[in-house]
Design an enzyme around this catalytic site. Structure first.
Site, PDB file in Angstrom:
ATOM      1  CB  CYS A  86     -74.769 -79.943 -35.771  1.00 35.62           C
ATOM      2  SG  CYS A  86     -73.464 -80.825 -36.639  1.00 35.62           S
TER       3      CYS A  86
ATOM      4  CG  HIS B 182     -68.646 -86.592 -39.555  1.00 35.82           C
ATOM      5  ND1 HIS B 182     -69.992 -86.814 -39.342  1.00 35.82           N
ATOM      6  CD2 HIS B 182     -68.000 -87.322 -38.610  1.00 35.82           C
ATOM      7  CE1 HIS B 182     -70.140 -87.633 -38.313  1.00 35.82           C
ATOM      8  NE2 HIS B 182     -68.947 -87.961 -37.845  1.00 35.82           N
TER       9      HIS B 182
ATOM     10  CB  SER C 202     -74.652 -90.013 -32.348  1.00 36.39           C
ATOM     11  OG  SER C 202     -73.361 -89.450 -32.183  1.00 36.39           O
TER      12      SER C 202
ATOM     13  CD  GLN D 135     -64.207 -91.028 -36.567  1.00 40.23           C
ATOM     14  OE1 GLN D 135     -63.272 -91.096 -35.776  1.00 40.23           O
ATOM     15  NE2 GLN D 135     -65.361 -91.604 -36.347  1.00 40.23           N
TER      16      GLN D 135
ATOM     17  CB  CYS E 107     -73.143 -76.869 -38.044  1.00 41.56           C
ATOM     18  SG  CYS E 107     -74.385 -77.842 -38.928  1.00 41.56           S
TER      19      CYS E 107
ATOM     20  CG  HIS F 145     -76.862 -80.636 -40.033  1.00 40.61           C
ATOM     21  ND1 HIS F 145     -75.929 -80.962 -39.072  1.00 40.61           N
ATOM     22  CD2 HIS F 145     -78.004 -81.305 -39.709  1.00 40.61           C
ATOM     23  CE1 HIS F 145     -76.500 -81.791 -38.198  1.00 40.61           C
ATOM     24  NE2 HIS F 145     -77.747 -82.023 -38.567  1.00 40.61           N
TER      25      HIS F 145
ATOM     26  CG  ASN G 106     -68.957 -95.840 -38.586  1.00 44.00           C
ATOM     27  OD1 ASN G 106     -69.140 -96.778 -39.354  1.00 44.00           O
ATOM     28  ND2 ASN G 106     -68.727 -95.982 -37.307  1.00 44.00           N
TER      29      ASN G 106
ATOM     30  CG  HIS H 153     -72.310 -81.941 -40.303  1.00 40.34           C
ATOM     31  ND1 HIS H 153     -72.832 -80.665 -40.209  1.00 40.34           N
ATOM     32  CD2 HIS H 153     -71.308 -81.864 -41.205  1.00 40.34           C
ATOM     33  CE1 HIS H 153     -72.153 -79.862 -41.010  1.00 40.34           C
ATOM     34  NE2 HIS H 153     -71.226 -80.570 -41.629  1.00 40.34           N
TER      35      HIS H 153
END
Ligand SMILES: [Zn+2]
Ligand SMILES: [Zn+2]
Ligand SMILES: [Zn+2]
Length: 358
Positions: free
Chosen positions: A60, A178, A173, A180, A63, A125, A165, A176
């Site tokens: 990842c 996260h 895709s 933006q 990570c 993760h 998203n 993990h």
């Protein structure tokens, strides 16, 4: 069958037959067809996404300690981690350029500049907002506030869009946890429409559009999902996506930096409540796009703005049946089958799942 509205504020004729509803924020209409919910489904079903169970994935790029595609190595962070997107959709310094071919306002383009940041919510993760302990979501909110302030202060940055998203179905895709942040020189389309609606409502009625909306939703209860002293989560009256949710500050404020310590904890609480209900309703880690809408950072006062967030999950009937925006929706207006009141009822029934323990 559709449950009857609890307060009877919407006439029964509208509840059970096709009608359209007005979105006062975008000033667009959505078609509601409640009679269509019984139709058989022969359409596409999606493969269910496997859930990540490892707390660390050596492959990842988000990570702790791992090398990203651009070559940079992540620090071994223990809470949140923010960095400039290695493959940013915007760049800070684009050459100034503008075109309007023949002065007709038809072939128009202008340069855009901005900054794209990535925010890792947690080093774990296998977590999601819904599974993160509320205290960790609260720390993430502090990071969002800092980013909003520091990006908003930069010259040439006039809007800061914070979003997440989540899930393959939304084109994300990497599982993990996260999100933006895209900070731009111009105000993007959606907040610009809202900006105009807020300003117009303020001018015509001398009041705030969303303060007034909060009062209406509190009085009705029909579309309420959950709430606390500071925030309210509702399926908006004009929702387009089947289980769309709008999270609204109960107090009038233009952006998240106005949230005090208690209000930030209350926001963490509601973020957890909303995402957990989604997971529970669909019995999967629910995909969605979510984001905050806040005042532009263009140095104007923007008292008309009311801080809120939107959640758009693409799911329609189950974890494997998604809603498509095609046909009439692409060419005419968006359309929905189940009423927002029914969706809210389903979400109220979905219990909040406990946090995954460390
Ligand atoms: Zn990871
Ligand atoms: Zn307000
Ligand atoms: Zn909005």
């Amino acid at each position: 069958m559709m449950p009857p509205p609890r307060s009877g504020l919407i006439p029964q004729a509208l509840q059970s037959s096709p009608h359209r509803r007005f979105n006062p924020l975008t000033r667009e209409w959505v078609l509601v067809s409640p009679q269509r919910t019984e139709r058989p489904w022969q359409g596409q079903t999606e493969r269910q996404e496997p859930e990540s169970t490892q707390s660390y994935d050596p492959n990842c790029y988000l990570c702790p300690g791992n090398v990203r595609a651009g070559g940079a190595r992540n620090p071994s962070y223990s809470h949140t981690f923010v960095f400039d997107n290695d493959f940013a959709g915007l760049q800070p310094d684009t050459p100034a350029a503008h075109v309007d071919v023949g002065g007709k306002g038809i072939l128009v383009a202008q340069n855009e500049s901005g900054i794209c940041r990535v925010v890792c919510f947690s080093p774990r993760h296998d977590l999601t907002l819904s599974r993160m302990p509320t205290a960790e979501i609260r720390s993430l909110i502090d990071v969002w506030v800092e980013e909003f302030q520091s990006l908003g202060r930069k010259p040439g940055i006039n809007y800061v869009q914070i979003f997440e998203n989540r899930g393959l179905m939304m084109g994300c895709s990497n599982p993990h946890p996260h999100g933006q942040i895209w900070a731009t020189a111009t105000i993007p389309n959606e907040p610009r429409k809202e900006q105009e609606a807020f300003a117009e409502y303020q001018k015509q009625r001398g009041a705030c559009l969303l303060c007034d909306y909060v009062s209406l939703e509190e009085a009705s209860g029909d579309r309420m999902v959950c709430g606390n002293e500071y925030f309210l989560a509702v399926v908006p009256f004009w929702a387009v996506w089947p289980y769309e949710i709008m999270l609204l500050s109960k107090r009038h404020m233009g952006n998240m930096s106005a949230l005090d310590a208690e209000a930030r904890s209350a926001l963490a609480d509601l973020l957890k409540c909303v995402t957990s209900r989604y997971d529970n309703l669909f019995q999967v880690s629910c995909p969605y796009s979510m984001g905050f809408h806040q005042q532009p950072t263009d140095e104007m006062e923007h008292r008309e703005w009311h801080f809120h967030a939107h959640f758009f999950p693409p799911l329609l009937r189950s974890a494997t049946i998604r809603k498509f925006m095609v046909g009439f929706e692409m060419l005419g207006s968006p359309q929905r089958d189940i009423t927002p009141e029914y969706a809210a009822e389903k979400l109220r029934q979905a219990k909040v799942v406990p946090s995954r323990t460390k």
